[in-house]
Design an enzyme around this catalytic site. Structure first.
Site, PDB file in Angstrom:
ATOM      1  N   HIS A  51       0.872  -1.191   0.000  1.00  0.00           N
ATOM      2  CA  HIS A  51       0.000   0.000   0.000  1.00  0.00           C
ATOM      3  C   HIS A  51       0.898   1.226   0.000  1.00  0.00           C
ATOM      4  CE1 HIS A  51      -3.805   2.097   1.854  1.00  0.00           C
ATOM      5  NE2 HIS A  51      -3.123   2.916   1.048  1.00  0.00           N
ATOM      6  N   HIS A  83       1.395   4.783  -2.428  1.00  0.00           N
ATOM      7  CA  HIS A  83       1.066   5.644  -3.573  1.00  0.00           C
ATOM      8  C   HIS A  83       2.361   6.300  -4.016  1.00  0.00           C
ATOM      9  CE1 HIS A  83      -3.319   5.458  -2.608  1.00  0.00           C
ATOM     10  NE2 HIS A  83      -2.849   5.266  -1.383  1.00  0.00           N
ATOM     11  N   HIS A 127      -9.392   0.824  -1.570  1.00  0.00           N
ATOM     12  CA  HIS A 127      -9.414   1.483  -0.268  1.00  0.00           C
ATOM     13  C   HIS A 127     -10.841   1.366   0.274  1.00  0.00           C
ATOM     14  CE1 HIS A 127      -5.621   3.194  -1.485  1.00  0.00           C
ATOM     15  NE2 HIS A 127      -5.539   4.008  -0.458  1.00  0.00           N
ATOM     16  N   GLU A 135     -11.323   3.312   5.597  1.00  0.00           N
ATOM     17  CA  GLU A 135     -10.296   4.223   6.132  1.00  0.00           C
ATOM     18  C   GLU A 135     -11.046   5.294   6.929  1.00  0.00           C
ATOM     19  OE1 GLU A 135      -8.246   6.494   3.100  1.00  0.00           O
ATOM     20  OE2 GLU A 135      -6.646   7.124   4.470  1.00  0.00           O
ATOM     21  N   ASP A 172       1.749   3.984   2.805  1.00  0.00           N
ATOM     22  CA  ASP A 172       0.723   4.827   2.177  1.00  0.00           C
ATOM     23  C   ASP A 172       1.348   5.998   1.398  1.00  0.00           C
ATOM     24  OD1 ASP A 172      -1.868   5.434   1.471  1.00  0.00           O
ATOM     25  OD2 ASP A 172      -2.520   6.114   3.440  1.00  0.00           O
ATOM     26  N   ASP A 173       1.598   7.115   2.089  1.00  0.00           N
ATOM     27  CA  ASP A 173       2.188   8.306   1.448  1.00  0.00           C
ATOM     28  C   ASP A 173       3.325   8.796   2.341  1.00  0.00           C
ATOM     29  OD1 ASP A 173       0.058   8.814  -0.743  1.00  0.00           O
ATOM     30  OD2 ASP A 173      -1.118   8.636   1.099  1.00  0.00           O
TER      31      ASP A 173
END
Ligand code: ADE
Ligand code: ZN
Length: 341
Positions: A18, A20, A202, A205, A283-284
């Site tokens: 996961h 991005h 997703h 969340e 994630d980010d």
């Protein structure tokens, strides 16, 4: 600070599922790409950019994240972004990464989808040949846009499928969740499934457990990205455990986006101890303050995860990866060896 924990986590082989790629844009690179492309950023310095990374929820982050992605314009930009991520991942002993990318964020700015594919894939192929780094690409549809727009994106990408068959294996669903349920994308995911793509989404969340049901039943998602709100639905918890549906959990993301007020209150350990296939991911990471090892370490400290639990989470990453069983077995053997040292 527990240095033995840090050392233990860093040298465990990992899979990151996961991530991005646009979320790995560090402020320093944001500035250098802006300069290269003749763009003026609304920030005076790298420190001012980091200062702006105070988010109250998912949307407050997405506004900053989509604005930052505007510096990505050429194939070289996407290549440099991806190679910088790969180098950080290798330092964390990530053996395999499945990268999300958002073509619509770029095609809306008239960056051709071919440029996006070529830059990301170019770096991933070089990383495979130079470092033995394994990877896949997952094209994500932006759920705040229409299903028609998602269909158009899939149609635009399909002519590239053969050229990127070694990397592009799946489609996913991201962006603002609440108000954009999975059912909105039933048609385009049905088409992607018929074409043989792997499916992730997703869900849960910020959105309710019904969105997780929708992702599983309507989209037929094989993994749920985040899924932390599954805890609110005991029947769903039983199903996720029984069907061994992986959850790609991102603790520092949940903290930064105020899904949880403190990591001590994160339900990751509870989900894991309820028998769910929990994985840890970043994630980010450029926006949330840490790459995959930082996510493991901070979650382990806050939740008092045992060494066995940490290894189980790393194992779950390989179990949930879209790779052959032969490849999976090799990494699991390496993991067992590293865990026993
Ligand atoms: N796009 C990038 N990061 C995301 C996240 N955490 N949730 C939804 N969409 C995203
Ligand atoms: Zn995400």
């Amino acid at each position: 600070m527990d240095f033995s924990l840090i050392d233990f986590v860093r040298r465990l082989p990992k899979a990151e599922l996961h991530l991005h790629i646009e979320g790995t844009l560090e402020p320093e690179m944001m500035f250098s790409l802006a300069q290269r492309n003749g763009l003026i950023l609304p920030y005076a310095s790298v420190d001012e950019v980091r200062e702006a990374y105070r988010f109250s929820d998912l949307q407050s982050f997405l506004d900053v994240y989509y604005a930052g992605a505007a510096v990505l314009q050429t194939e070289q930009d996407f290549f440099d972004l991806t190679m910088a991520y790969v180098c950080r991942a290798i330092a964390d002993d990530v053996r395999h990464a499945e990268l999300f990318f958002d073509p619509q964020t770029h095609t809306a700015r008239n960056v051709p989808i071919e440029t996006v594919f070529a830059g990301i894939a170019g770096a991933l192929r070089q990383a495979r040949s130079d470092y033995g780094f394994s990877s896949r690409m997952i094209l994500c549809f932006l759920r705040h846009l229409s299903e028609e727009d998602a269909f158009a994106t899939l149609d635009e990408a399909l002519p590239l499928r053969a050229e990127y068959a070694d990397l592009w294996v799946g489609v996913g669903l991201d962006s603002g969740e609440v108000g954009n349920p999975p059912e909105k994308f039933a048609g385009v995911f049905a088409k992607a499934r018929e074409l043989g793509f792997r499916i992730v989404a997703h869900a849960g969340e910020e959105g309710p457990p019904s969105y997780i049901h929708g992702a599983l039943d309507t989209l037929r998602a094989e993994r749920i990205d985040h899924g932390v709100r599954s805890e609110e639905d005991p029947e769903l918890m039983r199903r996720l455990a029984l069907e061994k549906i992986p959850l790609t959990v991102c603790p520092l993301s949940n903290l930064k986006l105020c899904v949880v007020p403190h990591l001590r209150e994160h339900n990751l350990a509870k989900l894991l101890r309820s028998g769910l296939r929990v994985t840890i991911n970043s994630d980010d990471p450029a926006y949330f303050g840490g790459y995959i090892s930082a996510n493991f370490i901070q979650a382990a400290e806050a939740l008092a995860l045992s060494r066995d639990e940490i290894v189980q989470i790393a194992r779950n990453g390989f179990l949930a990866a879209f790779v052959t069983d032969d490849q999976r077995s090799l990494w699991l053997r390496d993991l067992d060896r590293a865990a026993s040292l």
